[in-house]
Every structure is written in structure tokens, then in C-alpha cells.
Design an enzyme around this catalytic site. Structure first.
Site, PDB file in Angstrom:
ATOM      1  N   LEU A   1      12.799  -4.566  -1.414  1.00  0.00           N
ATOM      2  CA  LEU A   1      13.790  -3.767  -0.899  1.00  0.00           C
ATOM      3  C   LEU A   1      13.514  -3.630   0.754  1.00  0.00           C
ATOM      4  CD1 LEU A   1      14.041  -0.494  -3.137  1.00  0.00           C
ATOM      5  CD2 LEU A   1      15.299  -2.659  -3.383  1.00  0.00           C
TER       6      LEU A   1
ATOM      7  N   PHE B   1       8.877  -1.544  -1.393  1.00  0.00           N
ATOM      8  CA  PHE B   1      10.096  -1.029  -0.306  1.00  0.00           C
ATOM      9  C   PHE B   1       9.530  -1.489   0.982  1.00  0.00           C
ATOM     10  CE2 PHE B   1      12.726   2.830   0.542  1.00  0.00           C
ATOM     11  CZ  PHE B   1      13.582   2.237   1.499  1.00  0.00           C
ATOM     12  N   CYS B   2      10.336  -1.904   2.049  1.00  0.00           N
ATOM     13  CA  CYS B   2       9.861  -2.092   3.569  1.00  0.00           C
ATOM     14  C   CYS B   2       8.599  -2.721   3.302  1.00  0.00           C
ATOM     15  CB  CYS B   2       9.969  -0.689   4.137  1.00  0.00           C
ATOM     16  SG  CYS B   2       9.999  -0.869   6.023  1.00  0.00           S
ATOM     17  N   ILE B   3       7.798  -2.125   4.265  1.00  0.00           N
ATOM     18  CA  ILE B   3       6.326  -2.869   4.680  1.00  0.00           C
ATOM     19  C   ILE B   3       5.655  -2.833   3.228  1.00  0.00           C
ATOM     20  CG2 ILE B   3       5.241  -0.773   5.017  1.00  0.00           C
ATOM     21  CD1 ILE B   3       3.518  -2.210   7.023  1.00  0.00           C
TER      22      ILE B   3
END
Length: 603
Positions: A364, A335-337
Site C-alpha cells: 500500500l 503499508f508505506c515504509i
């Protein structure tokens, strides 16, 4: 906060007013003492702000110089502005005389600052609103008038012009906000006294800097009413705890599911409440779910690098999951980073002949190409990165408040000014809201990891280049990744713009699926099917251009989770007996959500 006793005419009793003013005076003294102490500390350590005034000043100086080179265009713009203001004045004069008049300008759809009926019904308030909106439109237009301005400086001018426009809205001032005036009248001024106390309390909490309270923090406790999905910490090292969740089905998929969340903020955005918990929902679907819970680092972990996050994060988790379940490979989600870390891990494994350790990967709202990053780029340029480097080299980490302030400024009316109005002008107590509690539970970022990410991944955009970066001595080439992947972006994402997420589907060499969710960075992801809120777009084809992808995409009502579960099930193997934490070779250390996630930046 309870209001003070009031006299029959709705005015506070004199003794109550004196008592409150005494409390205010004492609180003000504490705030001033904290402020000057913090100023001295920051002066000694070379203070750092999320907004670099030197780069802002340079951008506006260049903008004004370019603008003055075409006086004709400037005069035309000013004439149009005065003409529109005259239309607003004429509308006001007609209404003030008892006539009917067409509204000259209306707020943009979704602008909640002027939702109070008085902004339209009261003649003076309506005039203030319209005059402001015309001025705002003109100022934002002027910000785009200068020719041949450097694109980065243009972004900065646009962004900070918007910040100024938002700050001077008449809704933000007690004397021009009809709701604030009405509340003050109804309470005999008590609402303004309460608002002052709230502001002083926030200043005290921020040690002289305004730290706006967005929610009632006392209403939540991690592990008690947020992050409550049952499970056990089964492994830990310096950087993370690995949580295995308790199954709720008799049978589970053979392949475990490993979640790698961002370490900017905490993992329990995926486990806020049972009704919207991504984690609980995945467990209920028959997945053996593991999640990495990152440490909230202090100066002792300043040396931790991006390599360390990979080695002690997903790679260490793979080994631990093998011991806990006996499974050699897993489905992995970033998710993200956390998605950037997962992609680097996949490339690392592929380069070292271990690609089969990950059966599928889900990303994501993750960026792999940083060519166009949206408004975040306003905060990350050479000057500001140099400031950050100086600051973290002395401190050992970047405080969580800097990231929180940056994200708040990107949605200033929702995350700053709405709370100024509610808390300070109306004197309301902050509401209990789990998402905002999580948002305020920020995390520090260790110096070495942060500088690598900002310079090599973000600024130089080397992640997308074959061999552009190396992890643990291995050149990273995303083209080596042949793992089936699922990309999820969010259409209104202001942190990871979906058009910038899309190139990831072109970089990896496996069979990729790209899905676009409605709403933003959080709401677009945390969207349980039962809520029946935001829909999503799908398109089995992946043309090079994101616009073309969307033009031919199919719209679906409801959450993307159902599409993902169907995709994931085909890559999760057969059904086996449910695995209880501790039933394998790893014994429980402590109950979920563990101790790492409980460490707050104030501790």
C-alpha cells in the site's frame, strides 16, 4: 472554553476582562520560561530544524542570479503583473461606484480559504482576495522563470515560494479576514481573546514552539474509542508486539494475514473506528488477522537497524504465527515504509530458499524506486541529512515532531493555516477528529535505522539495485521475488506519488497487479466500501510507463477493498474453523491494542 459573562450591549464585563488578561499574562510567563529553557537545551545539543535555512538560502541565491541574467524576461513578467493588478483595481473601482464588473481572477477549485461569502460579496474583501491571487500567481510563476537552475534547487525554490505565498494570504490575518472580523464584533472581542489563549496554550504545549492543536485530544483514548477491534497481544520483543484479532466468523481462510504498518506514526490508522477499520473489515471477511504494533523507541534503542526491524518484525512474526496457527506461510501486507520492509523481507527469504513462507504480498502506497519522490525530496539533501545525522547521533532518535512538521508543510493550507484561522482568529475549540488525533500521535525513529534508510534507500536509491543493500548479511535483489503481489497507490498522494510507486510493479518478478485509488495517502487507503466515496482504476496490463497504464485503465466506482478481497481470497486457501487468540501455542499477553501503541512521545 466558555465565554466570559457579557454585559447587555454584548461587551465583556470589566472584571471578566481583567481576570482573562491576568490569566493571559501568567500563561505568557510560562511560555517564555519554557521557550528560553528549550533554546538553551537545543543550543547545548546542536538544535535541528526540519527546514535547513542554509540550503534554502543557497537555492534562492542561485535562483535570483539566474533570473537576473535575462532582464528582458524579468521586465516582461513585471509588466504582465502590473497589468493584471490594474485589471483587479478597475474591477474594484467599478464595483465601489455601484457598477457591475467581471471578476478578474478566481481561486483554484478546492481552495477553501475564501469560501466565506463575504470574500465575494464585500467589495474590499473581494479586492484583497483578487489582488492576493494575482500576486500569488505571479510569484509562483517567477519561481519557475530562472533558466538552467539545478532541478533540486528548483524544487526547493518552488516549495518555499509556495510556503511564503500561503503564509501571507489575507485569510490568515484578523484585520483582513471578514469571518474573523464578524466573529469579533458578534462576541465583543471575546473570540480574539479566546484565540490568544489557544495560541498561548499551543506555545505552552510546545515548550515555546507553536504546536498547533488540530483536534480535541481529550476526546480520544487508544483502546477506548480508537483502536478498539477485539484481539490479544500474543508475542512481543524489543521492537514490536504482535496482535492477533478475535474472529467474527465461524470459518476463516486457512492462510493467516499479516499486516506490517509503517513505524512512522502508529498502526491504528488501520483501526480508527469500527465503521472505517481496515482491520475489522478484514476480520469480518473471514481472515485470521495479525498486525505488528511497533514500539515508540527512545535512546535505548538508538542502535536498532533496518536489519533489526526485519528480523524482529516480519520474520519474528512469521515464527510466532506458525506457533499460533500451525501455518507455515501467510499472506503479508506492507503499508508505506512497512511495504519497503516487506519487500526486503521477501527478497531475503527468496535468497535463503524460504520464498514459500509468504503466499502473497500486498503493498500500500510503497516506494521501491526513489528516483522521483515529489516534495519530500525538499527535506532530504546532503546538508539536511548531515544535520539529521549530527542530531540523532547525540539524541539517539529523531523526534516525531520533525516528521509531523514536514508532512504538515506539504499540505500547509489544510494542515497549518486552516487551524491558525479556526483556533486563533475565530477562537474556536478544536473539533474531535479521530484521523487528526492519530496524526498527532507521532513516533520517534531510532538513529541507526533512520540513517540507513535516508542514505542508502532514499538518497542513493539502492533498494532497486540488485545487491545494492544487504539485510542480515544477505544481498537484497527484488528481482528474486516471484510472490504474487498487489500494488495499491493513491492518485493524489503527496508522500508517495503514484507514478513513483508504479515502478515497483516492474521490479518484482511475480504475477503483479497494480491498482490506483482516488484521493490521497490515507483517504485513498482507508476507504471502506460502505462509505461509497472514492473509486479506483484497474488495468491487467503493466506497461513500462505509468502514464500509458492510466490511459488504458478502467475506472470503477467504490472502494478498492472489494477488488483486493477477491484477489486475496484466491490466495488464502480453504476454509477452516475460526482461530481464537490463545488457542494455539502462544498464550495472550494482554488485550489489544497492547501497551506499545499507548506510549506517546510526551511520555
Amino acid at each position: 472554553m466558555t465565554n466570559s459573562p457579557e454585559s447587555p450591549n454584548n461587551q465583556p464585563k470589566p472584571e471578566a476582562v481583567l481576570q482573562q488578561m491576568s490569566e493571559v499574562a501568567q500563561q505568557t510567563q510560562r511560555v517564555l520560561e519554557a521557550f528560553w529553557k528549550q533554546q538553551a537545551e537545543e543550543s547545548a545539543s546542536g538544535g535541528f530544524s526540519v527546514s535547513d535555512t542554509s540550503s534554502i538560502n543557497t537555492a534562492f541565491l542561485d535562483w535570483s542570479t539566474k533570473l537576473m541574467q535575462d532582464p528582458g524576461k524579468l521586465m516582461e513578467s513585471q509588466f504582465q503583473f502590473w497589468q493584471e493588478q490594474m485589471n483587479v483595481w478597475q474591477s474594484f473601482a467599478t464595483r465601489a461606484a455601484g457598477g457591475e464588473s467581471q471578476t478578474a481572477v478566481q481561486p483554484e477549485p478546492g481552495d477553501r480559504r475564501f469560501k466565506d461569502p463575504a470574500w465575494s460579496e464585500d467589495v474590499v474583501c473581494d479586492y484583497l482576495k483578487q489582488s492576493y491571487l494575482v500576486s500569488a500567481k505571479w510569484l509562483q510563476g517567477m519561481a519557475n522563470e530562472a533558466d538552467d537552475l539545478d532541478p533540486k534547487e528548483q524544487e526547493r525554490v518552488d516549495f518555499y515560494t509556495r510556503q511564503f505565498i500561503s503564509a501571507v494570504s489575507p485569510s490568515n490575518f484578523a484585520l483582513t479576514n471578514p469571518a474573523a472580523l464578524k466573529k469579533a464584533k458578534e462576541t465583543g472581542g471575546q473570540s480574539l481573546v479566546d484565540g490568544l489563549k489557544h495560541m498561548l496554550g499551543d506555545l505552552e504545549k510546545g515548550r515555546g514552539k507553536l504546536k498547533i492543536s488540530m483536534t480535541d485530544e481529550a476526546a480520544f483514548e487508544v483502546g477506548k474509542n480508537v483502536a478498539t477491534t477485539p484481539g490479544q497481544v500474543v508475542y512481543q520483543n524489543d521492537l514490536m508486539q504482535l496482535i492477533q484479532y478475535t474472529p467474527t466468523t465461524e470459518k476463516v481462510f486457512k492462510k493467516p494475514l499479516l499486516l506490517v504498518p509503517p513505524w512512522i506514526n502508529k498502526f491504528y490508522i488501520l483501526d480508527l473506528q469500527p465503521k472505517n477499520s481496515f482491520i475489522k473489515h478484514a476480520v469480518d471477511q473471514g481472515h485470521t488477522v495479525f498486525i505488528v504494533s511497533w514500539v515508540n523507541p527512545d535512546e535505548s534503542l538508538a542502535h536498532k537497524s533496518f536489519d533489526d526491524y526485519m528480523m524482529d518484525g516480519p520474520l519474528a512474526a512469521l515464527e510466532a504465527i506458525k506457533q499460533a496457527t500451525g501455518e507455515e506461510s501467510v499472506n503479508m501486507l506492507g503499508f508505506c515504509i512497512g511495504g519497503i520492509l516487506v519487500s526486503s523481507t521477501l527478497a531475503y527469504l527468496a535468497a535463503n530458499g524460504q520464498a514459500k513462507r509468504v503466499t502473497s504480498a500486498t503493498f500500500l502506497t510503497s516506494l521501491f524506486d526513489f528516483k522521483e519522490t515529489g516534495e519530500v525530496s525538499v527535506f532530504i539533501d546532503d546538508e539536511q541529512v548531515a544535520q539529521i545525522e549530527k542530531h540523532v547521533s547525540e539524541k539517539g532518535y529523531l523526534e516525531g515532531s520533525h516528521m509531523a512538521n514536514m508532512f504538515s508543510m506539504m499540505r500547509e493550507n489544510d494542515l497549518i493555516w486552516s487551524f491558525v484561522v479556526s483556533n486563533y482568529l475565530l477562537g474556536r475549540e478544536p473539533m474531535a477528529f479521530d484521523l487528526l488525533y492519530w496524526n498527532g500521535d507521532s513516533t520517534r525513529l531510532p538513529a541507526t535505522m533512520l540513517l540507513f534508510y535516508l542514505k542508502e534507500v532514499y538518497q542513493q536509491n539502492l533498494l532497486r539495485e540488485p545487491g545494492g543493500i544487504s539485510m542480515a548479511g544477505t544481498p537484497i535483489d527484488l528481482r528474486l521475488i516471484k510472490t504474487p503481489t498487489y500494488f495499491l497507490a493513491a492518485k493524489d498522494d503527496h508522500i508517495a506519488p503514484w507514478q513513483s510507486c508504479y515502478p515497483g510493479s516492474q521490479l518484482l518478478s511475480g504475477k503483479n497487479r497494480f491498482v490506483l485509488a482516488a484521493s490521497g495517502h490515507i483517504a485513498g487507503v482507508v476507504n471502506p466500501p460502505a462509505a461509497n466515496k472514492y473509486g479506483h482504476w484497474t488495468n491487467s496490463k503493466l506497461p513500462e510507463d505509468s502514464t500509458e497504464w492510466l490511459e488504458h485503465a478502467d475506472w470503477h466506482e467504490g472502494s478498492w477493498w472489494t477488488d483486493w478481497y477477491a484477489w486475496l481470497a484466491r490466495r488464502s486457501g480453504t476454509q477452516v474453523a475460526a482461530r481464537t487468540p490463545g488457542s494455539g501455542k502462544l498464550k495472550p499477553i494482554e488485550d489489544a491494542p497492547g501497551s506499545y501503541v499507548r506510549v506517546r512521545v510526551s511520555d
